[in-house]
Design an enzyme around this catalytic site. Structure first.
Site, PDB file in Angstrom:
ATOM      1  N   CYS A 155     -44.465 -26.534  -7.578  1.00 58.47           N
ATOM      2  CA  CYS A 155     -45.507 -27.495  -7.875  1.00 58.47           C
ATOM      3  C   CYS A 155     -45.114 -28.335  -9.087  1.00 58.47           C
ATOM      4  O   CYS A 155     -44.193 -28.002  -9.822  1.00 58.47           O
ATOM      5  CB  CYS A 155     -46.824 -26.783  -8.148  1.00 58.47           C
ATOM      6  N   CYS A 174     -35.902 -21.029 -16.132  1.00 57.30           N
ATOM      7  CA  CYS A 174     -35.371 -20.870 -14.778  1.00 57.30           C
ATOM      8  C   CYS A 174     -34.158 -21.775 -14.582  1.00 57.30           C
ATOM      9  O   CYS A 174     -34.275 -23.006 -14.627  1.00 57.30           O
ATOM     10  CB  CYS A 174     -36.460 -21.208 -13.754  1.00 57.30           C
ATOM     11  N   ASP A 214     -25.710 -26.927  -3.091  1.00 58.11           N
ATOM     12  CA  ASP A 214     -26.247 -26.488  -4.383  1.00 58.11           C
ATOM     13  C   ASP A 214     -26.465 -24.982  -4.432  1.00 58.11           C
ATOM     14  O   ASP A 214     -26.327 -24.357  -5.473  1.00 58.11           O
ATOM     15  CB  ASP A 214     -27.545 -27.231  -4.709  1.00 58.11           C
ATOM     16  N   CYS A 250     -37.555 -14.016  -6.153  1.00 56.58           N
ATOM     17  CA  CYS A 250     -38.200 -14.627  -7.314  1.00 56.58           C
ATOM     18  C   CYS A 250     -39.699 -14.373  -7.224  1.00 56.58           C
ATOM     19  O   CYS A 250     -40.293 -14.507  -6.149  1.00 56.58           O
ATOM     20  CB  CYS A 250     -37.937 -16.131  -7.345  1.00 56.58           C
ATOM     21  N   CYS A 306     -33.714 -17.375 -17.254  1.00 59.86           N
ATOM     22  CA  CYS A 306     -34.066 -16.407 -16.221  1.00 59.86           C
ATOM     23  C   CYS A 306     -33.035 -16.547 -15.106  1.00 59.86           C
ATOM     24  O   CYS A 306     -32.950 -17.595 -14.454  1.00 59.86           O
ATOM     25  CB  CYS A 306     -35.469 -16.658 -15.675  1.00 59.86           C
ATOM     26  N   CYS A 316     -32.698 -13.790 -10.035  1.00 62.73           N
ATOM     27  CA  CYS A 316     -32.275 -13.840  -8.638  1.00 62.73           C
ATOM     28  C   CYS A 316     -30.761 -13.691  -8.492  1.00 62.73           C
ATOM     29  O   CYS A 316     -30.264 -13.465  -7.386  1.00 62.73           O
ATOM     30  CB  CYS A 316     -32.763 -15.127  -7.980  1.00 62.73           C
TER      31      CYS A 316
END
Length: 531
Positions: free
Chosen positions: A8, A277, A393, A430, A490, A493
């Site tokens: 978002c 992140c 990516d 995540c 972070c 993942c």
């Protein structure tokens, strides 16, 4: 690729109405809302499911009013119909507005879940609207506590963390008994676990823009004379006319409070560390944005340089300028691909053209091959007979990559395709706002014996996908390319090291339920403390 869904985005605007001449905004305060859809368009990369805004206008009976609708910003705000668009702005705007674009990581895909959420009340300071970006990792526990402690007072209808935040904001106002936004957010920080950037506006015209104590999601702001603006990224602020020197990242654990026409920054929670992140730089954010003092473009270019250096060291196939090209998977792979090609001294070519005008709903119909054909067009004039270094990516689920590789060979006529991933393998879910919450949906973990893929494992993955070779970047390259220390990021993942207690517990739960369907953070989990 369509494998990893966007998050978002939030935005806020306030015309403070001071006498200081602004270089950005000198218009009628009631017209400030006209800028909000423009900002949300610049955040469209973060969500296309729904869009909305809430406006404060002291000159109308409904002091605070909210508009939200499904669809991308242009559809939600009826921008193709000028009269309808003007009516929306006039009826729901004001001198202060907050806005939101949504992709659903939690909750259903219908209008009720669109943001901002509004809570009406007879007291102005308790009548508020808010929107947020992130994910509460412990929202299931928070929801249970609401129902257990106040079964007659709270009705939970939507089963998502936005509604939980709504109730907790209301409860803190009730418990506190006075209008102290800083204390309210301080109390919430002791209960919330996860990522939660919030824009808040009440019927007294007070605005709060807050960033969670770990700074997991980015949040930028700017102030120039009479205009204050904030957004999830810097590009919307630049496009309003703010200079880059006026745009700042809000520090984790801090909030901006606008009250009585005055702007102030307060620290509301301790930040023992940051956990930015890393995916924001390599995938989510607009390539033109700068987040926490690091350019997205420069970060992706640095990843491309790392790919080039790895290519030289591994030397998996002979690179010849005459028949080898670098091709990005558009759009997020382009900066890395260009940098990689430059370092290797070979051409970077747009061998895949992305169709940017196919709507989300249209793409969702049909089978996987149809989706790929709708989304991409291989250029045979560029690809035919070439050895292609295809720069992606990231690989999360690989659900369309295999189809795309076949498409490039069959339609584009590529002789060889060597996939290069500007990211390490995604091996853990995540729980902080990216829609990958289960182990079983991830591509890499079941194909790796350890934390780092061996050359043989990458060779096997390449064969399975239909590529001639496959190479991931190593984990240590991420912090280096983002010009951050690993402790600032972070990377859960990639490393299975979660920055919050509930994140770690949810990971253990996801391992136990790896063969079940459903998002992990929507399941109950026994948690004794949120922090």
């Amino acid at each position: 690729m369509d494998e990893l869904q966007h998050e978002c985005g939030i935005a806020a605007l306030y015309d403070l109405g001071t006498d200081i001449r602004s270089q950005v905004w000198n218009g009628d305060p009631d017209e400030i809302a006209r800028l909000m859809p423009r900002m949300l368009l610049d955040l469209q990369n973060r969500g296309q499911l729904a869009a909305g805004m809430s406006g404060y206008n002291p000159g109308r009976g409904k002091l605070l009013d909210t508009y939200k609708e499904l669809g991308p910003v242009s559809e939600a705000f009826r921008m193709a119909r000028p009269e309808k668009h003007a009516s929306i702005i006039e009826n729901h705007g004001g001198r202060a507005v907050i806005g939101h674009v949504r992709y659903a990581t939690c909750g259903q895909d219908n209008r009720e879940y669109a943001q901002p959420f509004e809570r009406k009340h007879s007291q102005k300071w308790k009548w508020f609207a808010f929107a947020f970006n992130g994910q509460l990792a412990n929202f299931a526990k928070l929801q249970d506590e609401l129902l257990e402690n106040n079964p007659d007072y709270h009705i939970v209808r939507k089963d998502n963390d936005t509604e939980v935040i709504l109730h907790y904001l209301g409860r803190e106002m009730q418990n506190l008994g006075n209008d102290d936004p800083v204390q309210i957010f301080r109390n919430l920080s002791e209960k919330f676990d996860g990522a939660y950037n919030i824009v808040f506006l009440n019927a007294q015209g007070e605005m709060v823009v807050s960033r969670d104590p770990l700074g997991i999601r980015p949040l930028c702001y700017a102030f120039d004379g009479r205009l204050f603006a904030a957004a999830s990224e810097s590009v919307p602020l630049l496009n309003l006319g703010f200079s880059s020197s006026d745009i700042h990242s809000l520090e984790p654990g801090h909030l901006i409070l606008i009250r009585d026409g005055k702007f102030a920054i307060h620290k509301y929670a301790e930040s023992k560390r940051t956990a930015h992140c890393f995916f924001e730089w390599i995938y989510f954010a607009n390539v033109g944005s700068t987040l926490d003092d690091r350019s997205v473009y420069l970060s992706r270019s640095a990843l491309g340089k790392e790919l080039a250096e790895q290519e030289r060291q591994m030397n998996l196939f002979p690179i010849d300028e005459a028949d080898t090209i670098v091709v990005p998977v558009p759009d997020t792979g382009k900066a890395a691909a260009d940098a990689m090609a430059f370092e290797l001294g070979i051409p970077s070519r747009e061998g895949l053209i992305r169709n940017r005008y196919v709507g989300r709903t249209f793409i969702e119909g049909g089978n996987r091959a149809d989706k790929v054909r709708l989304k991409f067009t291989p250029l045979r004039e560029v690809l035919e007979g070439k050895k292609v270094l295809l720069v992606e990516d990231s690989i999360v689920r690989s659900t369309t990559l295999k189809t795309l590789l076949n498409y490039i060979k069959d339609v584009g006529g590529a002789k060889e395709i060597h996939v290069r991933v500007a990211c390490p393998p995604i091996i853990s879910p995540c729980f902080y706002g990216i829609d990958m919450s289960t182990v079983k949906e991830l591509y890499a973990p079941s194909r790796m014996a350890g934390m780092v893929p061996t050359l043989a494992e990458q060779r096997a993955m390449a064969t399975e996908l239909g590529a001639d070779s496959l190479l991931y970047l190593p984990v240590e390259a991420v912090a280096r390319c983002l010009d951050k220390s690993p402790e600032q990021l972070c990377r859960a993942c990639l490393t299975r090291e979660y920055p919050t207690p509930v994140g770690e517990q949810l990971y253990q739960l996801s391992l136990r339920s790896k063969n079940e369907d459903g998002r992990t953070y929507e399941a109950g989990v026994p948690i004794t403390s949120a922090r």
